[in-house]
Motif scaffolding. Structure first.
Motif, PDB file in Angstrom:
ATOM      1  N   GLN A 155       0.756  -1.036  -0.213  1.00 19.20           N
ATOM      2  CA  GLN A 155       0.238   0.043  -0.022  1.00 19.20           C
ATOM      3  C   GLN A 155       0.642   1.366  -0.346  1.00 19.20           C
ATOM      4  OE1 GLN A 155      -2.499  -0.699   3.526  1.00 19.20           O
ATOM      5  NE2 GLN A 155      -4.348  -1.327   2.372  1.00 19.20           N
ATOM      6  N   CYS A 206      -8.520  -5.975  -3.551  1.00 16.69           N
ATOM      7  CA  CYS A 206      -9.891  -5.314  -2.875  1.00 16.69           C
ATOM      8  C   CYS A 206      -8.738  -4.426  -1.556  1.00 16.69           C
ATOM      9  CB  CYS A 206     -10.684  -6.097  -2.570  1.00 16.69           C
ATOM     10  SG  CYS A 206     -12.004  -5.000  -1.194  1.00 16.69           S
ATOM     11  N   LYS A 207      -7.821  -5.291  -0.934  1.00 15.94           N
ATOM     12  CA  LYS A 207      -6.925  -4.503   0.321  1.00 15.94           C
ATOM     13  C   LYS A 207      -5.931  -3.501  -0.711  1.00 15.94           C
ATOM     14  CE  LYS A 207      -6.676  -8.507   3.384  1.00 15.94           C
ATOM     15  NZ  LYS A 207      -7.872  -7.393   4.677  1.00 15.94           N
ATOM     16  N   GLU A 242      -7.602  -1.671   5.564  1.00 14.61           N
ATOM     17  CA  GLU A 242      -8.973  -0.824   5.237  1.00 14.61           C
ATOM     18  C   GLU A 242      -9.011   0.579   4.803  1.00 14.61           C
ATOM     19  OE1 GLU A 242      -8.529  -2.569   8.196  1.00 14.61           O
ATOM     20  OE2 GLU A 242      -9.129  -4.461   6.929  1.00 14.61           O
ATOM     21  N   ARG A 243      -8.212   1.250   6.188  1.00 12.98           N
ATOM     22  CA  ARG A 243      -8.750   2.772   5.098  1.00 12.98           C
ATOM     23  C   ARG A 243      -7.977   2.829   4.099  1.00 12.98           C
ATOM     24  NH1 ARG A 243     -11.186   6.757   4.036  1.00 12.98           N
ATOM     25  NH2 ARG A 243     -10.555   8.712   4.147  1.00 12.98           N
ATOM     26  N   ALA A 288      -6.437   1.369   1.786  1.00 12.11           N
ATOM     27  CA  ALA A 288      -7.237   0.965   0.524  1.00 12.11           C
ATOM     28  C   ALA A 288      -8.411   1.907   0.019  1.00 12.11           C
ATOM     29  CB  ALA A 288      -8.059  -0.695   0.853  1.00 12.11           C
ATOM     30  N   GLU A 289      -8.993   2.716   1.241  1.00 14.52           N
ATOM     31  CA  GLU A 289     -10.443   3.209   0.608  1.00 14.52           C
ATOM     32  C   GLU A 289      -9.368   5.135  -0.021  1.00 14.52           C
ATOM     33  OE1 GLU A 289     -12.171   4.044   3.591  1.00 14.52           O
ATOM     34  OE2 GLU A 289     -13.436   2.470   3.944  1.00 14.52           O
ATOM     35  N   LEU A 290      -8.759   4.895   0.194  1.00 11.86           N
ATOM     36  CA  LEU A 290      -7.422   6.494  -0.020  1.00 11.86           C
ATOM     37  C   LEU A 290      -7.258   5.895  -1.378  1.00 11.86           C
ATOM     38  CD1 LEU A 290      -5.861   8.237   2.705  1.00 11.86           C
ATOM     39  CD2 LEU A 290      -8.064   8.996   1.593  1.00 11.86           C
ATOM     40  N   HIS A 333      -7.843   4.015  -3.688  1.00 13.26           N
ATOM     41  CA  HIS A 333      -9.103   3.301  -4.667  1.00 13.26           C
ATOM     42  C   HIS A 333     -10.108   4.778  -5.013  1.00 13.26           C
ATOM     43  CE1 HIS A 333     -12.867   1.522  -6.734  1.00 13.26           C
ATOM     44  NE2 HIS A 333     -13.567   2.122  -5.958  1.00 13.26           N
ATOM     45  N   GLU A 334     -10.360   5.605  -4.407  1.00 15.63           N
ATOM     46  CA  GLU A 334     -10.619   6.785  -4.400  1.00 15.63           C
ATOM     47  C   GLU A 334     -10.040   7.782  -4.978  1.00 15.63           C
ATOM     48  OE1 GLU A 334     -11.076   8.610  -0.611  1.00 15.63           O
ATOM     49  OE2 GLU A 334     -12.713   7.078   0.335  1.00 15.63           O
ATOM     50  N   GLN A 347     -10.228   6.210  -8.995  1.00 17.46           N
ATOM     51  CA  GLN A 347     -11.306   6.726  -9.325  1.00 17.46           C
ATOM     52  C   GLN A 347     -11.995   6.983  -9.957  1.00 17.46           C
ATOM     53  OE1 GLN A 347     -14.066   6.222  -6.352  1.00 17.46           O
ATOM     54  NE2 GLN A 347     -15.967   5.731  -7.411  1.00 17.46           N
ATOM     55  N   GLY A 362      -6.400  -1.479  -2.485  1.00 17.57           N
ATOM     56  CA  GLY A 362      -7.011  -0.665  -3.181  1.00 17.57           C
ATOM     57  C   GLY A 362      -7.304  -0.364  -4.934  1.00 17.57           C
TER      58      GLY A 362
END
Length: 884
Positions: free
Chosen positions: A231, A283-284, A252-253, A255-257, A259-260, A263, A286
């Motif tokens: 990551q 997924c992990k 998890e957070r 990975a969200e950053l 992915h965002e 996007q 992102g």
């Protein structure tokens, strides 16, 4: 234990014998009077030397030899420490006392005497065990005993890079490009056994397609990868480093950053050498592809189950054909020449069969063959290859180990140390040289720089190392090793007390560890305080941003530490205990939070290499006390203390624009250049105090200069002084705002040249410079023509990178004649707004990979798909990238 055999040969015999006896005997008679003790070590260690070569081969199979080498390893460390401590005391002690011995010197003499007595006692026990090694000579045939490992350095070839040759890659690249363009699957997996060339293929594809995407990511996996580390790697590609590097942030957070950030963007990701995968891997990380059909992920793996888990389209990579294999074999065995005779060809083809048509195996085996015309010289190699036990799961490793064990002792040590770097990392060759020197692999009795480069070239010629020049920004030499060879280097290092995880480092007794490599291992403050090995030689904690503080007592027991790598950590200072490490030679503090050079550095008497972070803007006045310093990297510094002129061995001063002034007595003055004549790299700002000294030719004193960047910051018109031709070894010259004359074309060794806003540059015949590899010409509002005969036949024969920038009045680029710039790979034409015609002759540049143009409406029309020149160039050179 092969590496231990090298350590004894390379360190005891060369350091303790050559350095101690030859260099220290005369000084020791005056200061320490230990000459008889060093002679005793010389006599006894020389007797052991013959057995060490056999032990080197037998140690993997003989427990007794392993135990014996363990004892010798400890002796080698002790002997090396004594030699270097005596050398340091001779250097610093003579400055303090010219008559008689001081109290501290008497204490030092007593302490060293006790250590030598201890070594002699241990050596007696070891020599008693040597008789057991006589069995080795009965076991090994005469032809198998390792030859003398000494070798001489070819000074003329020290900096030459070996040729690289590949076959069949173009077809595979075309296959991958078609899959990327036409396959609907967002994930494509390249599957094949180790050594077949998966990573090499992905590197080619990555370079070609990276300009097509908004974001590009390269991730290198391993058998035990860390999601957090991966990551962080992704974050560095996306510019999210400060956000992701937060101790409290969960995976998890993070990975969200990621992915965002991705996007709505077209991204291209490479997941190289994935051993195993789970369904939630992407997924992990992102890297979700469901919401963007235009993004692509390439995966390389040896395991087809990975493809099933990731639901990837499979591209199965095939081995080379017999014709391709023989072509590759001949290039490395005969250096591209014809096969000398039919008998040698027969043996060669038999050897080729043992390589399984795998490119890596073919290159390594062919490169290691003796250069001969006699078949019997190759038959011994064939016999050893036939004895290698090969399994379907591990076809390459036995062949790689065989190549490793055939290396001379010094090359074994240098190769194993490549495990210091993470897999597939680009290794700066200059830094690697200092690491080898710092560890003692290159003895002090010879020209260490040339000898280290000789090792790089030999490893490259044996295909154990890939070396290349990168010329996008500055001409710099980099290297890396193949994934499988990196695995081998780690295996060899682990067999010789080198640890690569905290779990390994925390096992055993303190004497069990000599090197700890924890780069990019997600280590934190609490974990680094758990282990303090006595015999530690190298400690690498690089790229562990969770490390914010070094414990005050951490270095108390590490008196023999040679290399300390802390770059990429979040530390703000260093403990005073670091100053006790009198033998430390390499200290890397790049990309840390340190703003002021720690006081403890003042006491590092052996330090050769010091790299400071960009945020460190000032050098202390005591920097001249670090007398051994050869490489000082301080990119945030513009003024250096006057005392730096006392560092007479300084080779590299890598600073910001260096401001040299005649005012005051605190900072470096023009006349100080008289003392630092060993300097090879300098970035100089010529102000009003320097302009007259430049005209007088003060730079001519720096006869060993290799890389010079010079800028005029005065209004006075200045010419680049002709006396600079005394810099016969100059390889890189970057000039700002000076007038240049024709003499510059006579600098035969110049390989990189940048002329920025330089008057008279359009009168130069730069195309005649025989070794120029990288050329950048930057003009101004009045520049309307390029140097004479720019596209002339036979010109720029070695040029690979060309950039023309800010020629605002240039209307027509010179026509390129056939036979001009035959090796040009990258051509950049930027900010030439009025140019109307370019491209005549571009189709003749068959090696061209990139043509990039910027801020020119006329070129946009000419080079668009289907435009005037697009088809003309693409028909002859379909792989060239035309970009704006």
């Amino acid at each position: 234990m092969a590496f231990l055999g090298e350590a004894v040969v390379g360190k005891i015999c060369e350091m303790a014998v050559e350095m101690a006896v030859q260099k220290l005997t005369d000084e020791a008679k005056l200061l320490l009077d230990f000459s008889n003790d060093f002679s005793w070590l010389n006599d006894n260690l020389t007797n052991v030397r013959g057995f060490l070569q056999d032990a080197d081969q037998q140690s993997p199979h003989n427990v007794g030899v392993k135990q014996w080498l363990e004892k010798v390893r400890v002796i080698s460390f002790l002997a090396e420490d004594i030699c270097e401590e005596c050398a340091i005391e001779s250097m610093y002690g003579n400055d303090a006392q010219t008559c008689g011995l001081s109290c501290n010197q008497w204490i030092f003499r007593y302490r060293i005497g006790r250590k030598i007595k201890d070594i002699k006692e241990r050596m007696r026990y070891i020599i008693e065990d040597v008789n057991k090694l006589k069995l080795l000579r009965e076991v090994l045939p005469a032809s198998e005993v390792s030859p003398n490992t000494s070798h001489s350095v070819d000074r003329k070839k020290s900096y030459l890079l070996p040729s690289v040759y590949s076959v069949g890659i173009e077809t595979k690249v075309d296959d991958m490009l078609r899959l990327l363009d036409n396959n609907s699957s967002p994930i494509i997996a390249v599957v094949g056994m180790g050594g077949i060339g998966k990573s090499y293929l992905l590197q080619h594809v990555y370079r070609i397609v990276k300009e097509r995407y908004d974001k590009c990511i390269w991730l290198s996996f391993s058998q035990s990868y860390s999601i957090s580390t991966l990551q962080c790697d992704i974050a560095s590609h996306l510019g999210l480093g400060p956000q992701i590097k937060n101790e409290e942030m969960s995976q998890e957070r993070a990975a969200e950053l990621i992915h965002e950030n991705l996007q709505g963007k077209r991204y291209f990701a490479v997941l190289d050498d994935v051993w195993e995968a789970r369904e939630d891997l992407l997924c992990k990380l992102g890297l979700l592809t469901g919401d963007n059909g235009h993004s692509k992920i390439l995966v390389s793996t040896r395991n087809k189950e990975v493809c099933t888990i990731l639901d990837a389209h499979i591209y199965e990579m095939q081995c080379l054909s017999e014709k391709e294999s023989w072509s590759l074999f001949c290039f490395y065995a005969f250096k591209g020449n014809k096969v000398p005779n039919h008998q040698l060809e027969e043996v060669g083809r038999d050897i080729l069969k043992q390589c399984g048509n795998l490119p890596l195996a073919i290159k390594m085996v062919a490169a290691s063959l003796p250069k001969t015309t006699m078949p019997r010289d190759w038959e011994a190699k064939l016999d050893r290859l036939k004895e290698v036990v090969v399994t379907d799961d591990d076809q390459m490793m036995p062949i790689l180990r065989l190549s490793y064990f055939s290396l001379p002792a010094r090359l074994k040590a240098c190769f194993a140390y490549l495990s210091f770097f993470p897999k597939v990392e680009q290794i700066n060759c200059e830094y690697l040289v200092y690491l080898w020197i710092g560890e003692g692999f290159i003895p002090a009795g010879e020209d260490q720089w040339d000898a280290a480069w000789d090792c790089i070239n030999k490893l490259a010629n044996l295909c154990l190392l890939q070396v290349w020049e990168q010329y996008e920004d500055r001409l710099t030499n980099y290297c890396r090793t193949h994934d499988l060879l990196h695995d081998l280097a780690i295996t060899i290092s682990k067999e010789n007390k080198c640890f690569f995880s905290l779990e390994e480092a925390c096992k055993g007794e303190n004497g069990d560890c000599c090197r700890i490599f924890l780069g990019m291992k997600d280590v934190n403050d609490a974990q680094i305080s758990e282990r303090r090995p006595v015999w530690l030689r190298t400690l690498s904690l690089s790229q562990n941003w969770r490390i914010t503080c070094i414990p005050g007592n951490m270095f108390m027991a590490m008196r023999g530490l040679r290399v300390l790598e802390l770059s990429g950590t979040d530390i703000c200072t260093l403990p005073q205990s670091l100053g006790k490490m009198k033998l430390l030679k390499v200290l890397n503090l790049n990309d840390t939070q340190i703003e002021k050079v720690p006081e403890c550095v003042r006491h590092l008497r052996s330090l050769l290499f010091l790299a400071l972070p960009l945020r460190c803007r000032k050098l202390p006045v005591w920097i001249n006390e670090v007398k051994c310093l050869q490489h000082l990297e301080c990119k945030g510094v513009t003024r250096v203390p006057k005392g730096i002129s006392k560092l007479i061995g300084l080779r590299t001063l890598r600073s910001d624009w260096l401001d040299v002034s005649s005012e005051g007595d605190r900072f470096m003055r023009p006349e100080d250049f008289v003392n630092i004549t060993q300097l090879q790299e300098l970035c100089l700002d010529v102000n009003k105090d320097m302009d007259s000294r430049i005209e007088e030719g003060i730079l001519a004193l720096l006869v060993k200069m290799r890389r010079l960047t010079i800028r005029k910051s005065t209004v006075k018109e200045l010419k680049l002084p002709k006396k600079m031709i005394a810099m016969k070894g100059l390889e890189s010259l970057i000039v700002f705002k000076f007038a240049v004359e024709s003499w510059i074309c006579g600098m035969a060794n110049l390989r990189e040249l940048e002329l920025k806003c330089c008057g008279g540059s359009h009168y130069l015949e730069l195309q005649t410079m025989p070794n120029l590899v990288r050329l950048e010409l930057s003009g101004n509002d009045n520049c309307k023509e390029l140097p004479k005969a720019f596209g002339q036949r036979g010109g720029f024969m070695h040029l690979r990178f060309l950039k023309i920038d800010w020629f605002n009045e240039l209307e027509e680029f010179p026509e390129l004649e056939e036979g001009a710039m035959t090796r040009l790979e990258e051509f950049y034409l930027c900010n030439c707004r009025k140019v109307k015609k370019v491209g005549v002759g571009l189709e003749l540049l068959k090696c061209l990979k990139v043509f990039y143009y910027k801020k020119s409406d006329n070129l946009e029309e000419m080079f668009k798909v289907g435009g005037e020149y697009w088809d003309k160039i693409k028909v002859i050179n379909p792989h060239v990238k035309i970009m704006s």
